[in-house]
Write a protein that holds these residues in place. Sequence first.
Motif, PDB file in Angstrom:
ATOM      1  N   ALA A 177       0.838  -1.203   0.000  1.00 16.90           N
ATOM      2  CA  ALA A 177       0.000   0.000   0.000  1.00 16.90           C
ATOM      3  C   ALA A 177       0.868   1.246   0.000  1.00 16.90           C
ATOM      4  O   ALA A 177       2.000   1.217   0.455  1.00 16.90           O
ATOM      5  CB  ALA A 177      -0.909  -0.012   1.228  1.00 16.90           C
ATOM      6  N   GLY A 178       0.313   2.310  -0.529  1.00 11.79           N
ATOM      7  CA  GLY A 178       1.030   3.587  -0.490  1.00 11.79           C
ATOM      8  C   GLY A 178       1.172   4.229  -1.855  1.00 11.79           C
ATOM      9  O   GLY A 178       1.122   3.556  -2.874  1.00 11.79           O
ATOM     10  N   ALA A 179       1.307   5.541  -1.838  1.00  7.62           N
ATOM     11  CA  ALA A 179       1.516   6.272  -3.083  1.00  7.62           C
ATOM     12  C   ALA A 179       2.938   6.020  -3.573  1.00  7.62           C
ATOM     13  O   ALA A 179       3.819   5.682  -2.785  1.00  7.62           O
ATOM     14  CB  ALA A 179       1.294   7.752  -2.868  1.00  7.62           C
ATOM     15  N   ILE A 180       3.111   6.147  -4.867  1.00  8.63           N
ATOM     16  CA  ILE A 180       4.451   5.945  -5.431  1.00  8.63           C
ATOM     17  C   ILE A 180       4.859   7.174  -6.234  1.00  8.63           C
ATOM     18  O   ILE A 180       4.124   7.628  -7.097  1.00  8.63           O
ATOM     19  CB  ILE A 180       4.457   4.716  -6.369  1.00  8.63           C
ATOM     20  CG1 ILE A 180       4.006   3.474  -5.593  1.00  8.63           C
ATOM     21  CG2 ILE A 180       5.848   4.523  -6.963  1.00  8.63           C
ATOM     22  CD1 ILE A 180       3.826   2.255  -6.467  1.00  8.63           C
ATOM     23  N   THR A 181       6.011   7.692  -5.920  1.00  9.13           N
ATOM     24  CA  THR A 181       6.493   8.860  -6.653  1.00  9.13           C
ATOM     25  C   THR A 181       7.591   8.465  -7.635  1.00  9.13           C
ATOM     26  O   THR A 181       8.619   7.917  -7.247  1.00  9.13           O
ATOM     27  CB  THR A 181       7.026   9.929  -5.693  1.00  9.13           C
ATOM     28  OG1 THR A 181       5.943  10.374  -4.860  1.00  9.13           O
ATOM     29  CG2 THR A 181       7.563  11.127  -6.470  1.00  9.13           C
ATOM     30  N   ILE A 182       7.325   8.742  -8.883  1.00 10.85           N
ATOM     31  CA  ILE A 182       8.300   8.443  -9.925  1.00 10.85           C
ATOM     32  C   ILE A 182       9.188   9.667 -10.111  1.00 10.85           C
ATOM     33  O   ILE A 182       8.694  10.788 -10.240  1.00 10.85           O
ATOM     34  CB  ILE A 182       7.580   8.145 -11.254  1.00 10.85           C
ATOM     35  CG1 ILE A 182       6.623   6.972 -11.097  1.00 10.85           C
ATOM     36  CG2 ILE A 182       8.578   7.901 -12.373  1.00 10.85           C
ATOM     37  CD1 ILE A 182       5.672   6.802 -12.278  1.00 10.85           C
ATOM     38  N   HIS A 183      10.484   9.444 -10.109  1.00 12.29           N
ATOM     39  CA  HIS A 183      11.408  10.532 -10.403  1.00 12.29           C
ATOM     40  C   HIS A 183      11.890  10.374 -11.829  1.00 12.29           C
ATOM     41  O   HIS A 183      12.376   9.321 -12.203  1.00 12.29           O
ATOM     42  CB  HIS A 183      12.598  10.506  -9.444  1.00 12.29           C
ATOM     43  CG  HIS A 183      12.187  10.608  -8.015  1.00 12.29           C
ATOM     44  ND1 HIS A 183      11.756  11.785  -7.454  1.00 12.29           N
ATOM     45  CD2 HIS A 183      12.092   9.673  -7.049  1.00 12.29           C
ATOM     46  CE1 HIS A 183      11.443  11.574  -6.185  1.00 12.29           C
ATOM     47  NE2 HIS A 183      11.629  10.296  -5.917  1.00 12.29           N
ATOM     48  N   ASP A 184      11.735  11.423 -12.590  1.00 10.15           N
ATOM     49  CA  ASP A 184      12.101  11.330 -14.000  1.00 10.15           C
ATOM     50  C   ASP A 184      12.886  12.571 -14.384  1.00 10.15           C
ATOM     51  O   ASP A 184      12.440  13.691 -14.147  1.00 10.15           O
ATOM     52  CB  ASP A 184      10.818  11.208 -14.843  1.00 10.15           C
ATOM     53  CG  ASP A 184      11.129  10.984 -16.303  1.00 10.15           C
ATOM     54  OD1 ASP A 184      10.822   9.891 -16.806  1.00 10.15           O
ATOM     55  OD2 ASP A 184      11.662  11.909 -16.957  1.00 10.15           O
ATOM     56  N   LEU A 185      14.024  12.361 -15.005  1.00  4.81           N
ATOM     57  CA  LEU A 185      14.909  13.478 -15.328  1.00  4.81           C
ATOM     58  C   LEU A 185      14.364  14.343 -16.463  1.00  4.81           C
ATOM     59  O   LEU A 185      14.836  15.447 -16.686  1.00  4.81           O
ATOM     60  CB  LEU A 185      16.299  12.956 -15.694  1.00  4.81           C
ATOM     61  CG  LEU A 185      17.367  13.157 -14.623  1.00  4.81           C
ATOM     62  CD1 LEU A 185      16.818  13.131 -13.224  1.00  4.81           C
ATOM     63  CD2 LEU A 185      18.512  12.181 -14.797  1.00  4.81           C
ATOM     64  N   ILE A 186      13.405  13.848 -17.182  1.00  9.49           N
ATOM     65  CA  ILE A 186      12.824  14.637 -18.263  1.00  9.49           C
ATOM     66  C   ILE A 186      11.491  15.241 -17.826  1.00  9.49           C
ATOM     67  O   ILE A 186      11.234  16.422 -17.986  1.00  9.49           O
ATOM     68  CB  ILE A 186      12.631  13.778 -19.519  1.00  9.49           C
ATOM     69  CG1 ILE A 186      13.989  13.337 -20.066  1.00  9.49           C
ATOM     70  CG2 ILE A 186      11.853  14.552 -20.587  1.00  9.49           C
ATOM     71  CD1 ILE A 186      13.927  12.231 -21.083  1.00  9.49           C
ATOM     72  N   GLY A 217      10.174  15.192 -14.701  1.00 13.83           N
ATOM     73  CA  GLY A 217      10.071  15.642 -13.315  1.00 13.83           C
ATOM     74  C   GLY A 217       9.429  14.571 -12.454  1.00 13.83           C
ATOM     75  O   GLY A 217       9.368  13.409 -12.853  1.00 13.83           O
ATOM     76  N   ASP A 218       8.923  14.946 -11.289  1.00 17.29           N
ATOM     77  CA  ASP A 218       8.316  13.970 -10.390  1.00 17.29           C
ATOM     78  C   ASP A 218       6.829  13.833 -10.662  1.00 17.29           C
ATOM     79  O   ASP A 218       6.168  14.795 -11.023  1.00 17.29           O
ATOM     80  CB  ASP A 218       8.498  14.404  -8.927  1.00 17.29           C
ATOM     81  CG  ASP A 218       9.959  14.299  -8.507  1.00 17.29           C
ATOM     82  OD1 ASP A 218      10.769  13.851  -9.346  1.00 17.29           O
ATOM     83  OD2 ASP A 218      10.263  14.663  -7.367  1.00 17.29           O
ATOM     84  N   ALA A 219       6.335  12.634 -10.480  1.00 19.13           N
ATOM     85  CA  ALA A 219       4.890  12.405 -10.581  1.00 19.13           C
ATOM     86  C   ALA A 219       4.497  11.377  -9.537  1.00 19.13           C
ATOM     87  O   ALA A 219       5.167  10.356  -9.386  1.00 19.13           O
ATOM     88  CB  ALA A 219       4.534  11.904 -11.970  1.00 19.13           C
ATOM     89  N   THR A 220       3.440  11.678  -8.834  1.00 16.18           N
ATOM     90  CA  THR A 220       3.022  10.765  -7.777  1.00 16.18           C
ATOM     91  C   THR A 220       1.733  10.043  -8.145  1.00 16.18           C
ATOM     92  O   THR A 220       0.723  10.673  -8.458  1.00 16.18           O
ATOM     93  CB  THR A 220       2.831  11.528  -6.458  1.00 16.18           C
ATOM     94  OG1 THR A 220       4.057  12.158  -6.117  1.00 16.18           O
ATOM     95  CG2 THR A 220       2.420  10.579  -5.345  1.00 16.18           C
ATOM     96  N   LEU A 221       1.815   8.725  -8.118  1.00 16.05           N
ATOM     97  CA  LEU A 221       0.623   7.906  -8.347  1.00 16.05           C
ATOM     98  C   LEU A 221      -0.004   7.610  -6.990  1.00 16.05           C
ATOM     99  O   LEU A 221       0.679   7.117  -6.092  1.00 16.05           O
ATOM    100  CB  LEU A 221       1.014   6.591  -9.027  1.00 16.05           C
ATOM    101  CG  LEU A 221       0.982   6.521 -10.545  1.00 16.05           C
ATOM    102  CD1 LEU A 221       1.424   7.794 -11.199  1.00 16.05           C
ATOM    103  CD2 LEU A 221       1.792   5.343 -11.056  1.00 16.05           C
ATOM    104  N   PRO A 222      -1.282   7.907  -6.832  1.00 12.70           N
ATOM    105  CA  PRO A 222      -1.912   7.701  -5.536  1.00 12.70           C
ATOM    106  C   PRO A 222      -1.980   6.219  -5.155  1.00 12.70           C
ATOM    107  O   PRO A 222      -1.863   5.347  -6.012  1.00 12.70           O
ATOM    108  CB  PRO A 222      -3.315   8.278  -5.727  1.00 12.70           C
ATOM    109  CG  PRO A 222      -3.522   8.363  -7.193  1.00 12.70           C
ATOM    110  CD  PRO A 222      -2.182   8.488  -7.811  1.00 12.70           C
TER     111      PRO A 222
END
Length: 566
Positions: free
Chosen positions: A183-192, A194-199
């Motif tokens: 369980a938990g949100a996941i934050t993707i770090h991407d150098l192009i 930027g960051d995006a958080t999946l709930p």
Amino acid sequence: MSPTSSSPDSNAAASAGPVTRFAPSPSGHLHVGGARTALFCWAFARGRGGKFLLRIEDTDQKRSSDAASVGFLKDLDWLGIDWNEGPEFTRPDGTIVGGGPHGPYFQSERLDIYNRYIDQLVREGKAYFAFDTPEELDAKRKAATAAKLAYRYDRAALKLSPAEVEANLKAGKPAVVRCKVPAGAITIHDLILGDATLPDGEVDDFVIRKVDGFPTYHFAVVVDDELMQVTHVLRAQEHFTNTAKHMVLQDALGFRRPTYGHLPIISNPDGSKMSKRDKDKALRAAVQAKGLTAPPTGTVAQERWTKWLGDKNVQLDFDDALRLAEALDVTLPEINVDDFKRSGYLPEVVCNFLALNGWSPGENVEKFDTAFLQQRFDLPRVQKTAAKFDRMKLLAFNCDAITGMDRERYVKLVREHGERYHPEFLQRLTADQFRMLADASHERSKTLEDLYKGNRWVVIADDKLAWEDSKNVRKAMLDGSPRGVDRLRELQPSLNAVGAWLAADIEAVVKGYADQHCEGQIGKVAQPLRVAVTGGTVSPPIFDTLAILGKASAMKRIERCLSTMA
RNA sequence: GGCCCUAUCGUCUAGCCCGGUCUAGGACACCUCCCUUUCACGGAGGUAACAGGGGUUCGAAUCCCCUUAGGGUCACCA
């Protein structure tokens, strides 16, 4: 021993520069989008003293089988993209690229490795067997869609007791393995991007091993990127949200996390996704426009034709498509790298242009080579939005490259192109004739194909030449007074008297005639001459054209033209 | 539909992060003219964009919010 601790020297990679990889599924042809991804991966790693490797993602047994499955390696090689590690490939010059210490580089040959890790996850309770049938899942998916809900796997299999699981397995019930996503949100770090958080809840318990025992893409990719010490994952934007799954897996397996960068898509000018089906689309449109009901003779077999027209998902094979395109006089859209090669584009131009779709060095620089790309390519300057592929600009770049190269290189390249794609054309010319034609074509060529496409008159037999029935032809030959044909007739004897049939000598004679009879307007005779010997109004400069043809052929054509048209 | 991302000429893009130098630059395409034996090439000029609306600020293409539009993704495909 846990498989994790057996992962080889995973710290060694850090000091040696970045490691990138291009990991396509098997194909005979390299798509331009894939080519650009490969190019960026290659430039990024090589420009920083790192390594670029190639891996074949053939975990879908339905889609990968035949021997031509890695035919695209030749396309990468043609573009000048070489790999430090990966499948072995013998270049045209006999040298070999590929191989390496982290093989095999075909995922279908790495099943044992994946299974070791999958077993580990199951043991640790981080993955579990599931016995849902595709039909059951399908029904649930449909129900979710009907209820306007996003479908997520309901973890039905997790409710099974260990004994039940054991019994199912023993009974040989088809089973997949699913990853138990915490369980938990996941934050993707991407150098192009930027960051995006999946709930929380966005990523469901995805399958990591299919019923056939093969890992899914998600699993294989994570394991291989770890084992092959990949540090930077540059891939198409369609994989962006998949990254969350890969992060879950990396955490479960105790792997380090590579750096991610998701590249924008390249699309058609109309915004649609560039697809190999676009060729069939163009062909179908032409068939419809011409109202054809049967295949033009010598193109596609009747049976195949019916099947193809009846089903939009059926694709013509390469040769059929090519023949049909020629018969219908349509130009197929170039989609694959080898399409561009066939159309006479230069590899360095394709690389340059591809790089410009989604990246730019700034400072109004847009012409550059791959050495420059290696030096300057960086992630922050990668575009976030999809680029539409503009063939006109590509053509303009190719034109600049061709007209800008020295004559000897052009002659060499255009001959090689002909040997490969137009051997019958070449056969009809002597070495001298070819050289004259090439000299006359160089400065007006946008592609290596132009010489062959635009000079059919060279290879047509004198007595087979037909004259176009067009406005321009009529204007040149029959309009005005005197008419073009009259002038031609008048000029004929002096032309016939030319001794050494060289462009300069012919020019002197024709100019003399024009000065005397056309107030110096050479066009008044040049055009009729052109039409007479080529059948149309377009050709290289007329004196070159005549010289290439040779005196006998030229005179014969003029005579025939006069007796036909006058 | 849920989630995520994005938004500068027709197209590829520069500028945006570090607000003023942007009456927004380049390239391709397009238009006009010049060159010219056809077709091309070449030369000179031109049309053309900050999606919309709110903020913040002395000042916004640049920062924030909303709307709209586009894309991606929701498979036992990769």
